[in-house]
Scaffold this motif. Structure first.
Motif, PDB file in Angstrom:
ATOM      1  N   ALA A 249      88.232  76.115  49.522  1.00  0.00           N
ATOM      2  CA  ALA A 249      89.533  75.771  48.933  1.00  0.00           C
ATOM      3  C   ALA A 249      89.378  75.108  47.566  1.00  0.00           C
ATOM      4  N   GLY A 250      88.157  74.655  47.253  1.00  0.00           N
ATOM      5  CA  GLY A 250      87.914  74.030  45.955  1.00  0.00           C
ATOM      6  C   GLY A 250      87.684  72.534  46.016  1.00  0.00           C
ATOM      7  N   LYS A 251      87.301  72.020  47.192  1.00  0.00           N
ATOM      8  CA  LYS A 251      87.081  70.578  47.320  1.00  0.00           C
ATOM      9  C   LYS A 251      85.964  70.083  46.401  1.00  0.00           C
ATOM     10  N   SER A 252      84.832  70.784  46.416  1.00  0.00           N
ATOM     11  CA  SER A 252      83.693  70.326  45.615  1.00  0.00           C
ATOM     12  C   SER A 252      83.974  70.447  44.124  1.00  0.00           C
ATOM     13  N   THR A 253      84.717  71.482  43.724  1.00  0.00           N
ATOM     14  CA  THR A 253      85.102  71.611  42.316  1.00  0.00           C
ATOM     15  C   THR A 253      85.990  70.446  41.896  1.00  0.00           C
ATOM     16  N   LEU A 254      86.940  70.088  42.754  1.00  0.00           N
ATOM     17  CA  LEU A 254      87.812  68.940  42.465  1.00  0.00           C
ATOM     18  C   LEU A 254      87.000  67.651  42.465  1.00  0.00           C
ATOM     19  N   PHE A 255      86.072  67.531  43.396  1.00  0.00           N
ATOM     20  CA  PHE A 255      85.215  66.350  43.454  1.00  0.00           C
ATOM     21  C   PHE A 255      84.439  66.187  42.148  1.00  0.00           C
ATOM     22  N   ASN A 256      83.862  67.285  41.679  1.00  0.00           N
ATOM     23  CA  ASN A 256      83.118  67.239  40.414  1.00  0.00           C
ATOM     24  C   ASN A 256      84.028  66.884  39.248  1.00  0.00           C
ATOM     25  N   ARG A 257      85.241  67.424  39.262  1.00  0.00           N
ATOM     26  CA  ARG A 257      86.192  67.163  38.183  1.00  0.00           C
ATOM     27  C   ARG A 257      86.565  65.681  38.141  1.00  0.00           C
ATOM     28  N   LEU A 258      86.765  65.067  39.298  1.00  0.00           N
ATOM     29  CA  LEU A 258      87.214  63.676  39.358  1.00  0.00           C
ATOM     30  C   LEU A 258      86.090  62.681  39.111  1.00  0.00           C
TER      31      LEU A 258
END
Length: 450
Positions: free
Chosen positions: A227-236
């Motif tokens: 769903a994109g959790k790790s991408t969001l984690f990296n972004r934040l």
């Protein structure tokens, strides 16, 4: 490298299949008692292919087989087994992936008939987890799940398991068979793994207690796999957690500190992705990891709104959260935010329609549309998190001795200081501080005085 070893009781099929194996994916659509996958069958079939590709398997063919009467011996009817065999022959596939649950007998019989390696959905997911687990804890969890899964499937193995070892003494019986010895070894290994994981669980509990005594709130990212959790984690966080368009790209939980509006420091936790029909062995083995969610101050449910099955994925995540006791009877009440990720992949019409749903507040849960990849909407998510974590804050007047440096430093680091004046009319000089604190921060401040 992931390797599948296999054989059957006749010894006719033997060998191993590694990454790059050629496979046929078959989705059984069981329609008994008015059930069946219905319109979701195609999405489920695509997910099954994604699971195969996630472990480096080359999918040559994939199709759905409707099942009106489950065959105890093979699951599929004779004609359907023949169709699978033809598909394998035409594509020169060496592996058959059944995107459903197979009993040990069904698995063995299908291998006998197809003369190829057969694995089911649970076995495939376990292989993915086995390859991706990076930490010692993750490897322990995956090994326990593997052993639990394999314990009832020794019947699939070679005939040497049916041989008997000699008994002890002159009057001893024929002794135990090799399969019984193997099962005993598996049970012993599982018992040792459970003890090690119990120690891991106690250690995690101590870490949670330490974080709860600390002033920093915890935010947990949850969601369906990919769903994109790790991408969001990296972004934040600016971290470099593996984030690819791949099912179960990351397994081990990761934590980083972030800043939020009105919150000096918060801990962001990235968790393992959920999936439909997640093997019970994995849920049990990864419970210590998943329980991190229950200790969070806020849960961010990351959803892939560009996926046609997003509603079903949401239901799966909510069911697993309920199984963990989140916001259920007797469980912790934790605020949840839905992050509608991959917003940029929606058409203009779809975006407008979903904005209308958000404006109408169809859901009681706050919704923030965003794109973790481009960063659009991420600031709105941070604002919403800050609003929730500082919500209910109250203004207090506290008098703290100047000699109590720990409490004074804590208030300056984590409270919203409005006014402070020194008080000199006491035997011990002190500071009178007017500060705004949330109920949680107030509780943590009180624990410093206990």
């Amino acid at each position: 490298m992931s390797t599948f070893e296999f054989g059957n009781n006749t010894g006719e099929v033997a060998g191993e299949v590694t990454r790059g194996a050629r496979a046929v994916v078959v989705l059984p659509d069981i329609k008994q008692r008015g059930g069946g996958l219905g319109v979701d069958a195609e999405a489920r079939l695509e997910e099954g292919q994604g699971l195969a590709r996630a472990i480096g398997i080359e999918v040559l063919d994939a199709f759905i087989l409707p099942i009106r009467a489950v065959r105890p011996a093979t699951l599929f009817g004779e004609g359907q087994v023949e169709r699978i065999a033809i598909a394998c022959n035409q594509s020169d596939a060496e592996l058959v992936i059944v995107d459903g649950a197979l009993s040990a007998i069904q698995q063995r019989n299908l291998e006998d008939k197809l003369k190829r390696k057969v694995i089911d959905r649970t076995g495939l997911i376990l292989e993915i987890f086995g390859e991706r687990a990076a930490t010692a804890e993750g490897r322990l969890q995956v090994e326990l799940a593997h052993l639990d899964y394999q314990a009832g499937r020794l019947v699939r193995s070679w005939t040497h398991l049916e041989r008997q070892r000699g008994g002890f003494g002159f009057l001893g019986g024929p002794g135990e068979t090799q399969i019984e010895a193997d099962r005993r070894q598996i049970r012993g290994r599982m018992a040792r793994l459970r003890k090690e994981l119990e120690q891991v669980r106690r250690t995690r509990g101590l870490h949670r207690e330490r974080r709860q005594r600390a002033p920093w709130p915890v935010i947990a990212l949850v969601g369906y796999t990919n769903a994109g959790k790790s991408t969001l984690f990296n972004r934040l966080t600016g971290a470099d957690v593996m984030a690819e368009d791949l099912l179960f790209a990351t397994l081990d939980p990761t934590m980083r500190a972030i800043r939020l509006p009105g919150v000096e420091k918060a801990i962001l936790s990235d968790t393992v992705g959920f999936i439909s029909d997640l093997p019970t062995q994995l849920v049990a083995a990864f419970r210590a990891t998943l329980e991190e969610v229950t200790a969070a101050d806020v849960i961010v449910h990351v959803r892939d709104v560009a996926n046609p099955a997003t509603a079903d994925q949401k239901a799966e995540v909510e069911q697993i959260l309920a199984d963990l006791g989140v916001n259920g009877e007797g469980g912790p009440l934790i605020p949840i935010i839905e992050a509608w990720n991959k917003w940029d992949l929606l058409s203009t019409e779809d975006q407008a329609m979903r904005r209308d749903l958000i404006a109408a507040k169809v859901s009681e849960i706050p919704v923030v549309p965003l794109s973790a990849l481009t960063g659009a909407g991420v600031d709105a998510l941070l604002d919403k998190l800050g609003e929730i974590l500082t919500g209910g804050a109250q203004t207090l007047e506290l008098t703290v001795s100047l000699s109590d440096g720990q409490r004074l430093a804590w208030l300056h680091a984590h409270g919203d200081i409005i006014e402070e004046t020194q008080v000199n009319d006491q035997d011990t000089p002190a500071m009178r501080i007017k500060v705004r604190l949330t109920p949680r921060e107030l509780g943590r401040f009180a624990s410093l005085t206990a």
